[in-house]
Design a protein around this motif. Structure first.
Motif, PDB file in Angstrom:
ATOM      1  N   PRO A  27       0.854  -1.234   0.025  1.00 30.25           N
ATOM      2  CA  PRO A  27      -0.112   0.050  -0.011  1.00 30.25           C
ATOM      3  C   PRO A  27       0.722   1.236   0.141  1.00 30.25           C
ATOM      4  N   ALA A  28       0.243   2.324  -0.853  1.00 31.29           N
ATOM      5  CA  ALA A  28       0.817   3.733  -0.452  1.00 31.29           C
ATOM      6  C   ALA A  28       2.320   3.808  -1.016  1.00 31.29           C
ATOM      7  N   PHE A  29       2.794   2.996  -1.761  1.00 35.96           N
ATOM      8  CA  PHE A  29       4.246   2.921  -2.105  1.00 35.96           C
ATOM      9  C   PHE A  29       4.677   4.350  -2.889  1.00 35.96           C
ATOM     10  N   SER A  30       3.614   4.914  -3.561  1.00 35.62           N
ATOM     11  CA  SER A  30       4.055   6.257  -4.283  1.00 35.62           C
ATOM     12  C   SER A  30       4.475   7.387  -3.051  1.00 35.62           C
ATOM     13  N   SER A  31       4.046   7.066  -1.856  1.00 39.53           N
ATOM     14  CA  SER A  31       4.126   8.111  -0.921  1.00 39.53           C
ATOM     15  C   SER A  31       5.582   7.885  -0.034  1.00 39.53           C
ATOM     16  N   TYR A  32       6.301   7.025  -0.443  1.00 45.57           N
ATOM     17  CA  TYR A  32       7.606   6.914   0.202  1.00 45.57           C
ATOM     18  C   TYR A  32       8.744   7.143  -0.639  1.00 45.57           C
ATOM     19  N   PRO A  33       9.598   7.785   0.117  1.00 39.89           N
ATOM     20  CA  PRO A  33      10.930   7.880  -0.761  1.00 39.89           C
ATOM     21  C   PRO A  33      11.637   6.466  -0.978  1.00 39.89           C
ATOM     22  N   VAL A  34      12.481   6.374  -2.220  1.00 39.40           N
ATOM     23  CA  VAL A  34      12.744   5.321  -2.523  1.00 39.40           C
ATOM     24  C   VAL A  34      14.256   5.316  -2.755  1.00 39.40           C
ATOM     25  N   ASP A  51      15.268   8.971  -4.152  1.00 43.57           N
ATOM     26  CA  ASP A  51      13.992   9.930  -5.069  1.00 43.57           C
ATOM     27  C   ASP A  51      13.167  10.342  -3.941  1.00 43.57           C
ATOM     28  N   ARG A  52      12.587  11.594  -3.838  1.00 45.04           N
ATOM     29  CA  ARG A  52      11.635  12.192  -2.918  1.00 45.04           C
ATOM     30  C   ARG A  52      12.078  11.945  -1.625  1.00 45.04           C
ATOM     31  N   TRP A  53      13.318  12.311  -1.474  1.00 45.46           N
ATOM     32  CA  TRP A  53      14.096  12.161  -0.205  1.00 45.46           C
ATOM     33  C   TRP A  53      14.599  13.515   0.313  1.00 45.46           C
ATOM     34  N   SER A  54      14.431  13.666   1.543  1.00 46.18           N
ATOM     35  CA  SER A  54      15.160  15.030   2.013  1.00 46.18           C
ATOM     36  C   SER A  54      14.785  16.331   1.280  1.00 46.18           C
ATOM     37  N   GLY A  55      13.733  16.344   1.056  1.00 42.51           N
ATOM     38  CA  GLY A  55      13.200  17.679   0.438  1.00 42.51           C
ATOM     39  C   GLY A  55      12.712  17.610  -0.767  1.00 42.51           C
ATOM     40  N   GLY A  56      12.744  16.158  -1.360  1.00 37.44           N
ATOM     41  CA  GLY A  56      12.159  15.961  -2.834  1.00 37.44           C
ATOM     42  C   GLY A  56      13.530  15.771  -3.920  1.00 37.44           C
ATOM     43  N   GLY A  57      13.059  15.482  -4.953  1.00 38.76           N
ATOM     44  CA  GLY A  57      13.965  15.412  -6.092  1.00 38.76           C
ATOM     45  C   GLY A  57      14.801  14.045  -5.926  1.00 38.76           C
ATOM     46  N   THR A 100      10.021   3.229   4.536  1.00 38.10           N
ATOM     47  CA  THR A 100       8.639   3.148   4.900  1.00 38.10           C
ATOM     48  C   THR A 100       8.659   2.708   6.535  1.00 38.10           C
ATOM     49  N   GLY A 101       9.766   3.235   7.129  1.00 42.40           N
ATOM     50  CA  GLY A 101       9.789   3.049   8.868  1.00 42.40           C
ATOM     51  C   GLY A 101      10.194   4.485   9.080  1.00 42.40           C
ATOM     52  N   GLY A 102       9.537   5.448   8.725  1.00 40.67           N
ATOM     53  CA  GLY A 102       9.770   6.747   9.179  1.00 40.67           C
ATOM     54  C   GLY A 102      11.170   7.207   8.406  1.00 40.67           C
ATOM     55  N   SER A 103      11.762   7.967   9.180  1.00 40.48           N
ATOM     56  CA  SER A 103      12.878   8.694   8.360  1.00 40.48           C
ATOM     57  C   SER A 103      14.418   7.758   8.328  1.00 40.48           C
ATOM     58  N   SER A 104      14.056   6.557   8.683  1.00 39.93           N
ATOM     59  CA  SER A 104      15.351   5.535   8.780  1.00 39.93           C
ATOM     60  C   SER A 104      15.213   4.729   7.523  1.00 39.93           C
ATOM     61  N   TRP A 105      16.419   4.765   6.663  1.00 40.85           N
ATOM     62  CA  TRP A 105      16.219   3.693   5.697  1.00 40.85           C
ATOM     63  C   TRP A 105      16.244   2.187   6.233  1.00 40.85           C
TER      64      TRP A 105
END
Length: 120
Positions: A27-34, A51-57, A100-105
């Motif tokens: 679920p909601a994969f598109s909402s996560y940084p990858v 991508d889409r991490w730490s402010g986007g881009g 997916t676990g908050g701000s931690s990879w």
């Protein structure tokens, strides 16, 4: 829970290109940084791109900047890593991750990895 499966690794020569793919499900994969990480033999796992991490881009490690490109297709739940001008030092197992676990990879979702070997 997001699950990730990488593919596209292989044995290539220096200067060649490869495109790694990561198929996501959940679920909601598109909402996560990858991101993409890699681990070479006897070395720590290291960041490659995100991508889409730490402010986007997109963000890149110095080792891949200008040669690697991360992209995603949310309609297909896919993440890609285009790698050009490969070098022997790019040899590693490459992992796809979603934050997916908050701000931690580390606490996020990880794939099983795909081997990339660059050798002449």
């Amino acid at each position: 829970q997001v699950q990730l499966v990488e593919s596209g690794g292989g044995l290539v020569r220096p200067g060649d290109s490869l495109r790694l793919s990561c198929q996501a499900s959940g679920p909601a994969f598109s909402s996560y940084p990858v991101g993409w990480f890699r681990q070479a033999p006897n070395k720590e796992r290291e960041f490659v791109a995100a991508d889409r991490w730490s402010g986007g881009g997109a963000h890149y490690a110095d080792s891949g900047r200008g040669r690697f490109t991360i992209s995603r297709d949310d309609s297909k739940n896919m993440v890609y890593l285009q790698m050009n001008r490969l070098k022997p030092e790019d040899t590693a197992v490459y992992y796809c991750a979603a934050q997916t676990g908050g701000s931690s990879w580390t606490r996020g979702s990880w794939g099983q990895g795909t081997q990339v070997t660059v050798t002449s």
